[in-house]
Design a protein around this motif. Structure first.
Motif, PDB file in Angstrom:
ATOM      1  N   PHE A 205      37.361  30.944  40.141  1.00 36.02           N
ATOM      2  CA  PHE A 205      36.300  31.091  41.109  1.00 36.02           C
ATOM      3  C   PHE A 205      35.104  30.752  40.732  1.00 36.02           C
ATOM      4  O   PHE A 205      34.348  30.366  41.490  1.00 36.02           O
ATOM      5  CB  PHE A 205      36.591  32.514  41.734  1.00 36.02           C
ATOM      6  CG  PHE A 205      35.694  32.881  42.942  1.00 36.02           C
ATOM      7  CD1 PHE A 205      36.227  32.841  43.966  1.00 36.02           C
ATOM      8  CD2 PHE A 205      34.226  33.177  42.855  1.00 36.02           C
ATOM      9  CE1 PHE A 205      35.317  32.841  45.250  1.00 36.02           C
ATOM     10  CE2 PHE A 205      33.658  33.473  43.665  1.00 36.02           C
ATOM     11  CZ  PHE A 205      34.017  33.452  45.054  1.00 36.02           C
ATOM     12  N   ILE A 206      34.773  31.416  39.444  1.00 35.00           N
ATOM     13  CA  ILE A 206      33.307  30.999  38.910  1.00 35.00           C
ATOM     14  C   ILE A 206      33.181  29.640  38.708  1.00 35.00           C
ATOM     15  O   ILE A 206      32.185  28.972  39.033  1.00 35.00           O
ATOM     16  CB  ILE A 206      33.224  31.830  37.628  1.00 35.00           C
ATOM     17  CG1 ILE A 206      33.332  33.195  37.670  1.00 35.00           C
ATOM     18  CG2 ILE A 206      31.935  31.577  36.767  1.00 35.00           C
ATOM     19  CD1 ILE A 206      33.652  34.186  36.516  1.00 35.00           C
ATOM     20  N   LYS A 207      34.362  28.979  38.292  1.00 35.05           N
ATOM     21  CA  LYS A 207      34.177  27.588  38.019  1.00 35.05           C
ATOM     22  C   LYS A 207      33.932  26.672  39.347  1.00 35.05           C
ATOM     23  O   LYS A 207      32.943  25.851  39.201  1.00 35.05           O
ATOM     24  CB  LYS A 207      35.406  27.200  37.372  1.00 35.05           C
ATOM     25  CG  LYS A 207      35.318  25.642  36.935  1.00 35.05           C
ATOM     26  CD  LYS A 207      36.654  25.120  36.242  1.00 35.05           C
ATOM     27  CE  LYS A 207      36.714  23.773  36.118  1.00 35.05           C
ATOM     28  NZ  LYS A 207      37.841  22.982  35.283  1.00 35.05           N
ATOM     29  N   ASN A 208      34.512  27.359  40.335  1.00 32.22           N
ATOM     30  CA  ASN A 208      34.496  26.260  41.677  1.00 32.22           C
ATOM     31  C   ASN A 208      33.194  26.844  42.426  1.00 32.22           C
ATOM     32  O   ASN A 208      33.157  26.286  43.388  1.00 32.22           O
ATOM     33  CB  ASN A 208      35.818  26.630  42.421  1.00 32.22           C
ATOM     34  CG  ASN A 208      36.941  26.024  41.584  1.00 32.22           C
ATOM     35  OD1 ASN A 208      36.507  24.782  40.897  1.00 32.22           O
ATOM     36  ND2 ASN A 208      38.125  26.610  41.562  1.00 32.22           N
ATOM     37  N   ASN A 209      32.848  28.055  42.139  1.00 32.61           N
ATOM     38  CA  ASN A 209      31.763  28.781  42.935  1.00 32.61           C
ATOM     39  C   ASN A 209      30.627  29.257  42.084  1.00 32.61           C
ATOM     40  O   ASN A 209      30.168  30.635  42.224  1.00 32.61           O
ATOM     41  CB  ASN A 209      32.158  29.757  43.935  1.00 32.61           C
ATOM     42  CG  ASN A 209      33.419  29.296  44.771  1.00 32.61           C
ATOM     43  OD1 ASN A 209      33.026  28.802  45.941  1.00 32.61           O
ATOM     44  ND2 ASN A 209      34.514  29.382  44.295  1.00 32.61           N
ATOM     45  N   PRO A 210      30.074  28.373  41.346  1.00 31.98           N
ATOM     46  CA  PRO A 210      29.034  29.134  40.462  1.00 31.98           C
ATOM     47  C   PRO A 210      27.811  29.733  41.042  1.00 31.98           C
ATOM     48  O   PRO A 210      27.188  30.739  40.293  1.00 31.98           O
ATOM     49  CB  PRO A 210      28.630  27.753  39.393  1.00 31.98           C
ATOM     50  CG  PRO A 210      28.665  26.753  40.555  1.00 31.98           C
ATOM     51  CD  PRO A 210      29.944  27.257  41.094  1.00 31.98           C
ATOM     52  N   ASP A 211      27.360  29.409  42.113  1.00 30.32           N
ATOM     53  CA  ASP A 211      26.160  29.974  42.894  1.00 30.32           C
ATOM     54  C   ASP A 211      26.512  31.357  43.547  1.00 30.32           C
ATOM     55  O   ASP A 211      25.695  31.816  44.395  1.00 30.32           O
ATOM     56  CB  ASP A 211      25.428  28.849  43.490  1.00 30.32           C
ATOM     57  CG  ASP A 211      25.165  27.812  42.666  1.00 30.32           C
ATOM     58  OD1 ASP A 211      24.470  28.040  41.373  1.00 30.32           O
ATOM     59  OD2 ASP A 211      25.189  26.606  42.969  1.00 30.32           O
ATOM     60  N   LYS A 212      27.699  31.580  43.936  1.00 28.82           N
ATOM     61  CA  LYS A 212      28.122  32.673  44.577  1.00 28.82           C
ATOM     62  C   LYS A 212      27.773  33.973  43.968  1.00 28.82           C
ATOM     63  O   LYS A 212      27.734  34.093  42.851  1.00 28.82           O
ATOM     64  CB  LYS A 212      29.690  32.720  44.949  1.00 28.82           C
ATOM     65  CG  LYS A 212      29.984  31.421  45.842  1.00 28.82           C
ATOM     66  CD  LYS A 212      29.720  31.715  47.481  1.00 28.82           C
ATOM     67  CE  LYS A 212      30.322  30.689  48.049  1.00 28.82           C
ATOM     68  NZ  LYS A 212      30.097  30.831  49.819  1.00 28.82           N
TER      69      LYS A 212
ATOM     70  N   GLN B 228      36.276  35.274  51.052  1.00 30.15           N
ATOM     71  CA  GLN B 228      36.567  35.290  49.565  1.00 30.15           C
ATOM     72  C   GLN B 228      36.853  36.486  48.905  1.00 30.15           C
ATOM     73  O   GLN B 228      37.710  36.497  47.889  1.00 30.15           O
ATOM     74  CB  GLN B 228      35.837  34.433  48.815  1.00 30.15           C
ATOM     75  CG  GLN B 228      35.583  32.809  49.511  1.00 30.15           C
ATOM     76  CD  GLN B 228      34.458  32.225  48.836  1.00 30.15           C
ATOM     77  OE1 GLN B 228      33.395  32.345  48.654  1.00 30.15           O
ATOM     78  NE2 GLN B 228      34.728  30.803  48.529  1.00 30.15           N
ATOM     79  N   PHE B 229      35.819  37.411  49.124  1.00 33.54           N
ATOM     80  CA  PHE B 229      35.938  38.888  48.543  1.00 33.54           C
ATOM     81  C   PHE B 229      37.433  39.487  48.891  1.00 33.54           C
ATOM     82  O   PHE B 229      37.999  39.956  47.945  1.00 33.54           O
ATOM     83  CB  PHE B 229      34.755  39.524  49.131  1.00 33.54           C
ATOM     84  CG  PHE B 229      34.818  40.986  48.375  1.00 33.54           C
ATOM     85  CD1 PHE B 229      34.866  41.186  47.112  1.00 33.54           C
ATOM     86  CD2 PHE B 229      34.296  42.089  49.438  1.00 33.54           C
ATOM     87  CE1 PHE B 229      34.671  42.523  46.498  1.00 33.54           C
ATOM     88  CE2 PHE B 229      34.384  43.364  48.849  1.00 33.54           C
ATOM     89  CZ  PHE B 229      34.606  43.706  47.440  1.00 33.54           C
ATOM     90  N   TYR B 230      37.912  39.377  49.993  1.00 39.98           N
ATOM     91  CA  TYR B 230      38.838  39.859  50.502  1.00 39.98           C
ATOM     92  C   TYR B 230      40.253  39.055  49.955  1.00 39.98           C
ATOM     93  O   TYR B 230      41.239  39.639  49.655  1.00 39.98           O
ATOM     94  CB  TYR B 230      39.199  40.344  52.119  1.00 39.98           C
ATOM     95  CG  TYR B 230      38.330  41.587  52.119  1.00 39.98           C
ATOM     96  CD1 TYR B 230      39.227  42.882  51.802  1.00 39.98           C
ATOM     97  CD2 TYR B 230      37.174  41.930  52.084  1.00 39.98           C
ATOM     98  CE1 TYR B 230      38.809  43.967  52.011  1.00 39.98           C
ATOM     99  CE2 TYR B 230      36.583  43.196  52.319  1.00 39.98           C
ATOM    100  CZ  TYR B 230      37.392  43.962  52.326  1.00 39.98           C
ATOM    101  OH  TYR B 230      36.773  45.362  52.381  1.00 39.98           O
ATOM    102  N   ASP B 231      40.168  37.944  49.858  1.00 41.50           N
ATOM    103  CA  ASP B 231      41.182  37.226  49.116  1.00 41.50           C
ATOM    104  C   ASP B 231      41.532  37.867  47.853  1.00 41.50           C
ATOM    105  O   ASP B 231      42.535  37.789  47.311  1.00 41.50           O
ATOM    106  CB  ASP B 231      41.049  35.571  49.163  1.00 41.50           C
ATOM    107  CG  ASP B 231      40.755  35.003  50.422  1.00 41.50           C
ATOM    108  OD1 ASP B 231      41.367  35.561  51.403  1.00 41.50           O
ATOM    109  OD2 ASP B 231      40.413  33.898  50.375  1.00 41.50           O
TER     110      ASP B 231
END
Length: 469
Positions: free
Chosen positions: A174-181, A121-124
């Motif tokens: 991204f924040i909305k879909n991955n709040p705990d990342k 995800q970081f590299y995406d």
């Protein structure tokens, strides 16, 4: 209980805690085209404003480099540095055993990740950003060639604005879909405050300070000060430094108040607590702003002398405590400590006996190069300053009577001249004399109005004080 047994138990408990924390370790394997076998590569991480090397590995004959240890690394943004000083970043958090493959010709876009969804995800994101940067660059180059307020320039600015909006939406989604990342925490921490249009006051005018106040009040809304992983990113220190240096009023009361509020927001996280306490203590101690030592004293009294600064050794704690205790009586607004010294015929004259609207405590030395420049300037100012109710209490650090007298005559110093050759008054320690000249400006009650200012600033400072009265 026997002290030796107690120490062994403590060591055992600490060892168990460390082993529990380090269970699993890390194993990072990278295949990097363009790096020669036998070349050294380095695994490093950000911390505060610096970068630190954590591990070193040698590129093998198949083009692989492997970083492996039994200790788990604390979460943060890490990087692998290549022999040519280029590098690529990795997110390390829960996933610490994975592999990557890339090429020195394009480290980001040729990156492949295996075994780490976080880094995929970081590299995406990094690839997306790189593509948007390539879209914006020709537009910004073209904009520089155009004159202001042209229709074409406005069109380009709108295109750039739209691309930036795409980037912002990418992060928000991204924040909305991955709040705990962890990556969501990084995106949130790097967000700038969006300031709304200022409201109108009752009289119809706009509050000119609204934007500043709103920006400052909401600056840390999206930065989780309980998450020490952010310390190991390039974001945290820059945010903190900008806030303390540029948004907080540079007066000690404001710095102290903001320090307490930020520190309270660290919760039970020892690492962010430690970093903010250290940073603001260091900032206030090193500041060139007159009076900022009051913030330093505040930090020491509230976080070091209360045994909250768990990271300092007893020796370090003693030194920093002694430093704060030495500075506290010399803070602006305090009554200057009295000293009793001798004039040229051995008569005792105390600082507090000087009857003047303003008293300049001038600590100087006969062999000090800067004193040789400043003392004649002070002498020339004295005639004018004396008419404003100013007296000078000139305390010389010289231990040779003849040398001191000769310099007083040479400078034609017309004020109160005293010395203390055997330091009976302890003036060196009381007034923290580590260099000369030193100037303290006192009011009629001997309250400290200014300190460690230049002789050339005295006239303007006194005139300003008179106008304020």
């Amino acid at each position: 209980m026997d002290k030796k047994i107690l120490i062994l138990i403590l060591l055992l408990v600490n060892g168990l805690l460390i082993n529990a924390q380090n269970k699993g370790g890390y194993n990072l394997k990278a295949k990097i085209k363009g790096v020669n076998p036998g070349d050294s590569c380095y695994l490093g991480n950000y911390f505060g404003e610096k970068q630190y090397v954590q591990d070193t590995a040698i590129m093998d004959a198949k083009g692989y480099v492997e970083f492996k240890k039994s200790e788990t690394l604390p979460g943060g943004i890490y990087f692998i540095v290549l022999p040519d000083r280029s590098y690529f970043e990795l997110l390390l958090d829960k996933e610490q055993s994975f592999s990557v493959e890339t090429d020195t010709s394009d480290l980001i876009n040729k990156m492949k990740v295996k075994g780490s969804p976080d880094n995929q995800q970081f590299y995406d994101y990094l690839k997306f950003i790189d593509a948007k940067h390539k879209q914006i660059k020709p537009l910004t180059d073209k904009a520089k060639e155009l004159k202001e307020d042209t229709l074409k320039l406005k069109e380009i600015q709108e295109q750039i604005k739209e691309i930036n909006k795409e980037v912002e939406n990418f992060k928000l989604n991204f924040i909305k879909n991955n709040p705990d990342k962890f990556l969501s925490k990084i995106f949130l921490a790097s967000k700038d405050v969006v300031v709304p249009d200022p409201p109108k006051k009752a009289d119809g005018t706009i509050d000119s300070l609204f934007s500043y106040k709103y920006y400052k009040d909401h600056y840390f809304d999206d930065i989780d000060l309980t998450d020490d992983r952010l310390l190991r990113t390039p974001i945290f220190h820059n945010k903190l430094n900008n806030y303390i240096s540029n948004l907080v009023l540079q007066i000690p009361d404001s710095i102290s108040k903001e320090a307490d509020q930020l520190i309270a927001r660290t919760g039970n996280n020892q690492e962010t607590f430690k970093y903010i306490v250290w940073f603001i203590t260091n900032y206030s101690e090193r500041s060139n702003i007159m009076g900022m030592d009051a913030a330093f004293v505040h930090m020491v009294e509230n976080y070091y002398m209360t045994n909250k600064a768990y990271w300092v050794t007893p020796t370090q704690l003693q030194k920093i405590t002694e430093r704060a205790q030495k500075l506290k009586p010399l803070l602006l607004g305090k009554i200057a400590p009295n000293v009793v010294c001798l004039d040229s015929i051995g008569k005792k004259i105390s600082l507090h006996s000087v009857n003047a609207k303003y008293t300049i405590l001038y600590i100087w030395s006969t062999d000090c190069g800067h004193c040789k420049k400043m003392t004649p300037i002070l002498r020339d100012l004295y005639a004018e300053l004396k008419t404003k109710g100013v007296e000078v209490y000139a305390l010389c650090t010289e231990t040779d009577l003849d040398e001191w007298k000769a310099k007083v005559i040479e400078y034609n110093a017309p004020w109160i001249n005293v010395w203390d050759p055997i330091n009976m008054s302890k003036f060196r320690d009381i007034y923290d004399v580590y260099s000369t000249p030193i100037i303290y400006l006192l009011d009629k009650d001997k309250k400290i109005l200014a300190k460690r200012i230049d002789v050339t600033q005295l006239k303007e400072f006194i005139e300003k004080l008179d106008k304020e009265k």
